[in-house]
Design an enzyme around this catalytic site. Structure first.
Site, PDB file in Angstrom:
ATOM      1  N   ASP A 192       7.833 118.625  38.890  1.00 19.23           N
ATOM      2  CA  ASP A 192       7.232 119.870  38.407  1.00 19.23           C
ATOM      3  C   ASP A 192       8.284 120.782  37.809  1.00 19.23           C
ATOM      4  OD1 ASP A 192       5.224 121.581  37.862  1.00 19.23           O
ATOM      5  OD2 ASP A 192       4.561 121.864  39.921  1.00 19.23           O
TER       6      ASP A 192
ATOM      7  N   LYS B 124       5.813 137.272  42.867  1.00 17.42           N
ATOM      8  CA  LYS B 124       5.801 135.976  42.181  1.00 17.42           C
ATOM      9  C   LYS B 124       4.853 135.930  40.989  1.00 17.42           C
ATOM     10  CE  LYS B 124       4.991 131.023  42.705  1.00 17.42           C
ATOM     11  NZ  LYS B 124       4.644 129.900  43.583  1.00 17.42           N
TER      12      LYS B 124
ATOM     13  N   ASP C 190       3.781 121.004  32.134  1.00 12.69           N
ATOM     14  CA  ASP C 190       5.209 120.940  32.471  1.00 12.69           C
ATOM     15  C   ASP C 190       5.469 120.119  33.732  1.00 12.69           C
ATOM     16  OD1 ASP C 190       3.951 122.815  34.107  1.00 12.69           O
ATOM     17  OD2 ASP C 190       5.773 123.982  34.392  1.00 12.69           O
TER      18      ASP C 190
END
Length: 965
Positions: free
Chosen positions: A649, A718, A881
């Site tokens: 990842d 985050k 991604d």
């Protein structure tokens, strides 16, 4: 003689009018003359006119599309006046000149294309099954809920439905026939009777089937009118295209070409140094005569699809009725509509919804039917996809598929692709073909476990949605809504919202699991296409590897490879990555932790439904636990054949691209582009920076900074950090921050607004300080897009792989469109909201450019990685991604990924973007318009002022251990 005179009159009329026919017009005339030879004079005259209009006869065969035997007839006509004429030779294949792919396309370095584990005969049988599936247009499969007991209530409801459907079939058919008859009688063209030809393309029964199928999937909460209309119109179009391909003779030619194409893939055929696209083009060229594999342009406009769908919806609403007393004999036995039209507000717009009557929804719920019907394009392919060879051709055998997904009604993307030299698109087409050629199979033990949980009321913690029977019940309230309190109304609204969400999630999971169950014993493929930024997606919409953790857990590579010396270690690290338990630890520490808890991992694999406590979260990684158990218990783990995909990842990859673009050393360290012993956590770093700002403000007496003491954490910042890189504004980032603070039990509610506003500001300041180059590049991109959009033009660019991109954001107004063109609001379908294209939306154009540009770089990097992994003989797929491969080849894939990241960012990306935009938007000035000249000067200054770069050395990426998180 009469036909000859008409053709001569036609040619004379065209000449006198000064009209210039296109090549297709000349091809049509010559085909007619070749099919019915009358006189060479007409052919001679047509050929002379063609030459005078600047065309060459060879272009007829190089640029025109033909159906059936049209090509042969055109050639016959030409040879009547030029007996020695020979078809132009097939042009030599062009080679992509991109500096990023010189080695990849080098014939000297070309390797034989990897074979599938299928014989020629097996692949032919796979193709035949796929062809039959697509020729039927739809497929009906068994629901995974079919194992439920058939209660008397369900059997009674199914009998009722069967009776109603029989009646509805007859009434909808009559309504359709009546509608067509009315249209045929109108003498003048109108928005109403313009639909008549489109209602005659298919047998009437097929229109009725399409309309009635929609009833089976309608949510009790209703569906958007425009979405349903688009869906109905598209289904008619899809069936029409299939029929045209059958009539044109294209199918037989496609079958012949595909049977030859199989030679590239089959294990019992000779190795060939071709890419799938190249081999397909070679086979087509060798096939010679016959129809073209592309149909002549027959696309329908967005407005036409909507009007056709609206008309079909109107017929449904009018014709589908049921007795009011069907469930309650005490009610009056009159007929009532089974569907009705309501209005709802979405944001500030009023939109139309089609909603089923509660009685109909109740019958559907009670019936709990065991069969589901899907379009054939919703099912994974049962044979390798047809390779993409152009923007118009590829993916499914018969189903029409767009290379690029775009906003309904937008045509700019397609125009850009058509204007782009085909050789420039080769890298993108080849990458899509490589992703689509990955063969898959089902992890049957895991699928069976998930289905058992799904049928046992689901489990929200495991992303397995519960049934509607578990939905919250509305509060007991007075019978008259007028006497309800505000709190009761609010609670009812929340219950309805929750029920709608639960229904949507449950149906989505039902579709995914049912399709997975249908292909449980098959090998299958996911053809791919892309969005306007170049991000790739599987074409089947429900079940694919882009789904949630549950969907991913039931997918395996069809090809197995031995684990090798490090494969088992990678499986263990992958397991710990899935649980999220050791994100801040090194890979070695994650491996050691997996070895420490090996007993629990094996127990989870052996008893998947009895895991308790902390290990409950491991159920998301259950498939990996089971794979580790099988491998570790095998006689030789290194020789164990694994089909399991290991994921790598991206580590905040948006910021990675920004840091590389700006050569930002501090930013590069924060997002793991530099070598380090443990992974750097950019979210913790930003939280720490924000805490420093808070401390200083608290010392200076800032009240909200004092209130926030002890509440700033990685979790709080985050989401905002993640979205800043994709263009979120302070205004847009505040609600996410408030949501995180609201989740903290001890945080004082009265300070939520002020605290979230303060924190967003400090997060932006923190990122600006840590990623100075990132903010400079974002600002440059945003300001450039703003000036371009203010001039009335859309923002366009070309990716480093040559893909042209245009942003599809426009100001729009709502246009009322109905099946009959009725404009009054009282019409039952009088609120179909369609976008009317105006000028570019300046705000969206400027705000979306930075994230879209980064997404396009991200997709470019993925495609480069996919193509170079092919050269290394790796199995490779991606979820944006997140890159997947076998455990054996993780290290090789990581190396290729880093190499291509460095190669991509070694290009002059921002300088090339500046050059392209200067040429496109500033190359022609109009001195007569002072305001335009001033605007152009300002834009030229902005585009020329490319942000300066820092000291980061890209070569350090090659030694970065934690490029992937």
């Amino acid at each position: 003689q009469g036909r000859l005179q008409r053709i001569n009159r036609l040619l004379s009329t065209v000449e006198c009018a000064g009209l210039r026919p296109d090549l297709d017009s000349y091809a049509a005339v010559l085909e007619c003359l070749g099919r019915n030879p009358i006189s060479t004079n007409a052919i001679q005259r047509c050929m002379q006119q063609l030459k005078q209009d600047g065309f060459h006869v060879d272009e007829l065969f190089q640029k025109c599309l033909f159906e059936e035997d049209e090509k042969e007839k055109v050639l016959k006509a030409i040879r009547m006046v030029h007996p020695n004429y020979q078809l132009p030779p097939t042009p030599s294949p062009q080679t992509c000149s991109s500096s990023l792919l010189q080695d990849f396309y080098s014939k000297e370095k070309m390797l034989p294309y990897p074979k599938l584990d299928f014989s020629v005969q097996e692949l032919q049988e796979c193709f035949q099954k796929q062809l039959e599936l697509e020729m039927n247009n739809t497929i009906t499969i068994e629901s995974v809920e079919s194992s439920k007991a058939r209660t008397p209530q369900a059997l009674k409801a199914r009998e009722l439905l069967a009776t109603l459907r029989s009646q509805w079939h007859d009434s909808v058919l009559q309504a359709l026939q009546k509608s067509k008859h009315s249209m045929s009688k109108l003498k003048t063209a109108s928005k109403y009777n313009v639909l008549y030809p489109y209602l005659c393309l298919l047998p009437e029964e097929e229109y009725v089937d399409i309309m009635l199928q929609m009833l089976n999937t309608l949510s009790p909460q209703g569906e958007s009118l425009s979405v349903l209309a688009r869906e109905l119109g598209s289904k008619v179009y899809d069936r029409y295209i299939t029929q045209r391909k059958l009539r044109s003779g294209q199918l037989e030619k496609l079958r012949e070409v595909y049977e030859d194409y199989i030679q590239l893939l089959a294990k019992d055929s000779q190795p060939a140094k071709y890419l799938p696209r190249e081999y397909w083009e070679k086979v087509v060229a060798e096939a010679g005569f016959g129809p073209s594999l592309n149909l002549k342009d027959c696309s329908w406009s967005y407005m036409l699809l909507m009007r056709l769908g609206m008309h079909m919806l109107e017929l449904l609403v009018q014709a589908v009725k049921m007795p009011r007393n069907i469930l309650n004999p005490h009610l009056e036995p009159r007929l009532i509509p089974a569907l009705y039209h309501i209005y709802s507000f979405r944001s500030v717009s009023q939109v139309g919804l089609i909603k089923p009557h509660p009685i109909f929804s109740q019958i559907m719920s009670d019936a709990a039917e065991t069969m589901l019907t899907f379009n054939s394009s919703a099912i994974p392919m049962l044979c390798p996809p047809v390779p993409w060879t152009s923007p118009h051709f590829g993916a499914f055998v018969l189903n029409d598929t767009s290379l690029m997904r775009f906003v309904d009604g937008a045509v700019q993307h397609q125009l850009l692709l058509e204007q782009c030299p085909l050789v420039n698109l080769h890298p993108v087409l080849d990458a899509l073909n490589q992703l689509g050629n990955c063969a898959w199979k089902i992890n049957q033990p895991v699928l069976d476990i998930i289905i058992s949980i799904f049928n046992d009321k689901g489990n929200e913690k495991l992303d397995i949605p519960p049934p509607m029977s578990e939905a919250p019940r509305p509060p007991a309230a007075p019978s008259s809504p007028a006497t309800w309190t505000k709190a009761q109304k609010h609670e009812l609204l929340l219950c309805k919202k929750k029920a709608a969400e639960m229904h949507s999630l449950r149906m989505d999971a039902l579709y995914k699991l049912s399709i997975a169950n249908y292909v449980r014993d098959k090998v299958f493929w996911f053809p791919h296409n892309m969005d306007f930024r170049g991000r790739t997606y599987p074409c089947p919409p429900y079940f694919n590897h882009l789904g949630n953790d549950v969907t991913r857990a039931i997918l395996l590579f069809a090809e197995g490879r031995p684990l090798g010396p490090k494969g088992l270690d990678w499986l263990k690290i992958h397991l710990i990555n899935l649980t999220g338990l050791k994100k801040k630890n090194s890979l070695q520490e994650r491996l050691e932790y997996a070895n420490e808890i090996m007993e629990e991992i094996l127990d989870s694999a052996d008893h998947p439904l009895t895991v308790h406590g902390e290990l409950l979260r491991w159920r998301k990684a259950l498939a990996c636990c089971m794979e580790i158990a099988k491998a570790s218990r095998s006689p030789d783990p290194a020789a164990y054949i694994s089909h399991f995909p290991v994921h790598q990842d991206g580590s905040c990859n948006g910021l990675q691209h920004y840091a590389a673009l700006g050569r930002d050393l501090i930013g590069a360290i924060s997002v793991n582009l530099m070598p380090c012993n443990v992974p750097q956590d950019v979210y913790s770093a930003v939280a720490q920076q924000v805490e420093e700002f808070r401390k200083k403000d608290a010392e200076h007496g800032v009240k909200i900074a004092q209130v926030l003491q002890g509440f700033i954490s990685r979790k709080v910042v985050k989401q905002t950090v993640m979205t800043v890189v994709y263009g979120v504004t302070r205004y847009g980032g505040r609600p996410a921050m408030e949501k995180r603070l609201k989740e903290i039990d001890d945080f004082p509610e009265e300070y939520l607004w002020e605290a979230s506003q303060y924190l967003v500001k400090q997060v932006f300041n923190g990122i600006k300080e840590m990623f100075s180059a990132t903010r400079d590049i974002q600002t440059w991109l945003t300001e450039s897009a703003k000036l371009i959009a203010q001039s009335g033009r859309t923002v366009e660019w070309v990716t480093p792989l040559g893909l042209p991109i245009v942003q599809p954001y426009y100001r729009s107004k709502s246009t009322v469109v109905t099946g009959k063109g009725v404009q009054d609001a009282s019409s039952i379908l009088g609120r179909g909201l369609l976008p009317a294209r105006w000028k570019p939306d300046t705000v969206k154009q400027k705000n979306a450019f930075p994230p879209n540009f980064i997404h396009s770089l991200d997709s470019t990097h993925m495609m480069l990685t996919a193509l170079h992994c092919l050269r290394q003989g790796l199995t490779f797929v991606s979820v944006h991604d997140c890159y997947w491969t076998h455990a054996l080849t993780v290290d090789v894939m990581n190396q290729v990924c880093r190499q291509q990241f460095v190669a991509l960012h070694s290009e002059k990306i921002l300088q090339d973007l500046s050059k392209f935009m200067l040429e496109k938007y500033c190359s022609s000035s109009n001195p007569g318009k002072e305001t335009r000249a001033l605007w152009q000067k300002k834009l030229m200054e902005q585009l020329s002022n490319v942000p300066k770069t820092g000291e980061f050395n890209l070569k350090n990426v090659m030694d970065s251990t934690y490029f992937f998180s």
